[in-house]
Motif scaffolding. Structure first.
Motif, PDB file in Angstrom:
ATOM      1  N   ALA A 235       0.808  -1.217   0.000  1.00 21.02           N
ATOM      2  CA  ALA A 235       0.000   0.000   0.000  1.00 21.02           C
ATOM      3  C   ALA A 235       0.843   1.269   0.000  1.00 21.02           C
ATOM      4  O   ALA A 235       0.484   2.266  -0.633  1.00 21.02           O
ATOM      5  N   ARG A 236       1.980   1.248   0.682  1.00 18.52           N
ATOM      6  CA  ARG A 236       2.799   2.470   0.746  1.00 18.52           C
ATOM      7  C   ARG A 236       3.426   2.837  -0.603  1.00 18.52           C
ATOM      8  O   ARG A 236       3.953   3.943  -0.765  1.00 18.52           O
ATOM      9  N   ASP A 237       3.361   1.927  -1.563  1.00 22.46           N
ATOM     10  CA  ASP A 237       3.890   2.207  -2.900  1.00 22.46           C
ATOM     11  C   ASP A 237       2.861   2.849  -3.829  1.00 22.46           C
ATOM     12  O   ASP A 237       3.145   3.075  -5.002  1.00 22.46           O
ATOM     13  N   GLN A 238       1.650   3.134  -3.324  1.00 24.58           N
ATOM     14  CA  GLN A 238       0.568   3.558  -4.205  1.00 24.58           C
ATOM     15  C   GLN A 238       0.936   4.784  -5.042  1.00 24.58           C
ATOM     16  O   GLN A 238       0.620   4.850  -6.241  1.00 24.58           O
ATOM     17  N   ALA A 239       1.614   5.756  -4.449  1.00 23.87           N
ATOM     18  CA  ALA A 239       1.964   6.970  -5.188  1.00 23.87           C
ATOM     19  C   ALA A 239       3.018   6.715  -6.261  1.00 23.87           C
ATOM     20  O   ALA A 239       3.176   7.521  -7.188  1.00 23.87           O
ATOM     21  N   ARG A 240       3.717   5.592  -6.170  1.00 24.90           N
ATOM     22  CA  ARG A 240       4.812   5.307  -7.103  1.00 24.90           C
ATOM     23  C   ARG A 240       4.426   4.307  -8.191  1.00 24.90           C
ATOM     24  O   ARG A 240       5.279   3.891  -8.974  1.00 24.90           O
ATOM     25  N   ILE A 253       0.833  -7.400  -6.154  1.00 21.07           N
ATOM     26  CA  ILE A 253       0.234  -6.523  -5.148  1.00 21.07           C
ATOM     27  C   ILE A 253      -0.225  -7.368  -3.960  1.00 21.07           C
ATOM     28  O   ILE A 253      -0.639  -8.514  -4.123  1.00 21.07           O
ATOM     29  N   HIS A 254      -0.128  -6.781  -2.774  1.00 23.04           N
ATOM     30  CA  HIS A 254      -0.677  -7.464  -1.612  1.00 23.04           C
ATOM     31  C   HIS A 254      -2.193  -7.355  -1.657  1.00 23.04           C
ATOM     32  O   HIS A 254      -2.736  -6.322  -2.075  1.00 23.04           O
ATOM     33  N   TYR A 255      -2.881  -8.385  -1.221  1.00 19.15           N
ATOM     34  CA  TYR A 255      -4.336  -8.427  -1.380  1.00 19.15           C
ATOM     35  C   TYR A 255      -5.047  -7.350  -0.568  1.00 19.15           C
ATOM     36  O   TYR A 255      -6.217  -7.043  -0.825  1.00 19.15           O
ATOM     37  N   THR A 256      -4.358  -6.723   0.384  1.00 16.48           N
ATOM     38  CA  THR A 256      -4.986  -5.714   1.228  1.00 16.48           C
ATOM     39  C   THR A 256      -4.847  -4.296   0.686  1.00 16.48           C
ATOM     40  O   THR A 256      -5.367  -3.356   1.307  1.00 16.48           O
ATOM     41  N   VAL A 257      -4.155  -4.090  -0.440  1.00 12.84           N
ATOM     42  CA  VAL A 257      -3.976  -2.725  -0.941  1.00 12.84           C
ATOM     43  C   VAL A 257      -5.323  -2.164  -1.391  1.00 12.84           C
ATOM     44  O   VAL A 257      -6.263  -2.922  -1.663  1.00 12.84           O
TER      45      VAL A 257
END
Length: 517
Positions: A235-240, A253-257
């Motif tokens: 999730a912390r990679d969303q902006a990138r 992707i992790h299933y929780t994103v």
């Protein structure tokens, strides 16, 4: 593609409330009532066969070779997460062999190097969690790791065998020519050594996928050597995401994103894989979002490879396929302990333990759950106690006190003996109280036996009092009829609660009358 109906029960609207009595008797609907929907169950063998037909899993007896190109050519495919750590001790030869024997065409392998350069398979950089011995792999010689044994008993049950730490060379010898290996340099410091070892295997480029976080520099090294690369994001990679997508051939992707992030990655057109799947509901949701690859920790359950059980296997000391704590990808502390034919839930907060191994065991309009419950060392404080959630329309994690992702009912047994029935509507924090009744207050250490009945026109719970007598609570609510059951601890802190003797059975239409005291 595998139909969504295989994984989730379906619900219908309409409910009429009632109070205790013989409302469990079939054929006596209240005016205007709607009959309870039956769970739409596909037999396990048929569901498992569909995965084979779709190419997601190898046919029985098909030993490959399976290449990266062939894996990606299928509409969907599965990778055994850590060798499928919900089924076998993770990252061991037992797990890798079990996954391959179950038809998986691909396995995931994490690698670290010892201080003397031996490449071993282990997810953590330290051996504490899995062996009980506090060693940092990069600082320890292989001679210190060789006698250690991976101990997954806290997660899989006390009957789980201890397993040695696997050597990467042994895994490659066994599988690199026949299966796809998603191979991760876990600390990100061993790329040169791993790539040099792979040169000893002529088929490596057709079978090995280089796996690391999307931003890792190791992808360039692997790509330069001709390997397919797989970069994964959290999730912390969303902006990138726009920056990271071009870096690798495959995306993870992790299933929780957030769902928007999943859709953004899928829209790239590259094959997208999600990790770590434990539940059928997770697979169904991700497939609907366009994910094609599923890095699965619970292949035997998600792929319907084991027939559902009609009673728990707690006495065997081995967690049933599909039995999961509400936080299945968190620390192992969430897993109930096994003792004397029972499971004990002692988590510090409210908790739920879904018994996926019993799901879909019956396909009937009339069915019952039976279970026993006790507090072995003392009663909980005033307020909610413990019990079960039932009639749930899927295996999504359910935790008391939070808005459920799954609809159904629950029984709460309080420390003063009060029996309360509730309905839980997905997404709604506050449950609907349907009915409650009194029964004698339990004593610490006393086993109480309950029978939960789901009929077309009603639900009813009986606490046995010996023979056919007892205490009951019932309601004429017919909204849900799902096939999943969850054991519940409904209070924070407090004493542990134990369950045993959980069974499910179909009930003949003439049963259910005259046995509610």
């Amino acid at each position: 593609m595998i139909a969504r109906r295989q994984f989730l029960g379906f619900a219908a609207a309409g409910a009429v409330l009632g109070v205790a009595g013989c409302s469990a008797c079939p054929g006596s609907p209240a005016p205007g009532a709607t009959a309870r929907p039956r769970p739409r169950i596909v037999p396990a063998a048929s569901a498992a066969k569909e995965f084979v037909t779709a190419g997601a899993v190898a046919a029985p007896g098909d030993k490959g070779p399976f290449t990266i190109a062939a894996l990606l050519a299928a509409p969907s495919f599965f990778v055994a997460h850590r060798g499928s750590g919900d089924n076998w001790p993770e990252h061991t030869m037992r797990a890798y062999k079990g996954a391959v024997a179950s038809g998986l065409k691909a396995i995931e392998v994490s690698v670290s190097a010892t201080s003397d350069g031996v490449l071993v398979c282990h997810h953590d950089l330290n051996t504490q969690r899995l062996t009980g011995i506090d060693l940092t792999i990069a600082r320890a010689p292989y001679a210190a790791l060789e006698p250690l044994r991976n101990d997954a008993r806290a997660w899989l049950g006390p009957a789980t065998p201890l397993e040695p730490i696997a050597l990467l060379s042994d895994v490659l010898d066994a599988f690199v020519a026949s299966h796809v290996i998603f191979l991760e340099d876990k600390p990100g410091t061993n790329a040169d050594e791993i790539l040099a070892l792979l040169e000893k295997y002529p088929a490596a480029r057709e079978h090995v996928v280089w796996k690391q976080p999307s931003a890792s520099p190791g992808h360039k090294l692997a790509a330069a050597k001709g390997y397919t690369t797989f970069g994964y994001m959290v999730a912390r990679d969303q902006a990138r995401v726009p920056e990271l997508i071009p870096r690798t051939d495959l995306l993870g992707i992790h299933y929780t994103v957030p769902e928007a992030m999943i859709r953004q990655v899928v829209a790239s057109g590259k094959p997208v894989l999600a990790w770590e799947l434990h539940r059928r509901s997770e697979y169904a949701r991700l497939q609907d979002l366009g994910v094609r690859g599923f890095i699965c920790a619970n292949i035997r359950y998600v792929l319907h490879q084991d027939e559902p059980l009609s009673e728990d296997g707690f006495a065997a000391g081995r967690r049933g396929t599909g039995d999961l704590p509400w936080a299945a990808d968190a620390v192992w502390d969430g897993q109930p302990a096994f003792a004397d034919g029972a499971v004990s839930i002692s988590s510090p907060g409210q908790s739920g333990y879904v018994l996926g191994s019993l799901a879909e065991a019956v396909n009937s309009a009339d069915w019952e759950y039976e279970f026993e419950l006790r507090w072995p060392s003392g009663l909980p404080p005033d307020g909610p106690g413990a019990g079960v959630a039932f009639g749930q329309d899927g295996d999504a994690p359910y935790r008391p006190g939070s808005a459920p992702k799954v609809s159904g009912y629950s029984l709460d047994v309080a420390a003063d003996g009060t029996l309360a029935l509730y309905r839980h509507d997905a997404g709604t924090t506050d449950p609907v109280r349907l009915a409650q009744a009194g029964s004698p207050a339990p004593r610490a250490g006393e086993w109480m036996k309950f029978v939960v009945s789901l009929r077309p026109w009603s639900i009813a719970v009986r606490r046995d009092g010996g023979g056919t007598s007892g205490w009951s609570v019932s309601a004429e609510d017919t909204r849900y009829g799902g096939a999943w059951l969850t054991l519940l601890k409904n209070y924070d802190a407090g004493p542990p609660v134990e369950f045993r003797g959980v069974r499910v059975r179909a009930v003949a239409a003439q049963e259910g009358c005259g046995n509610v005291g």
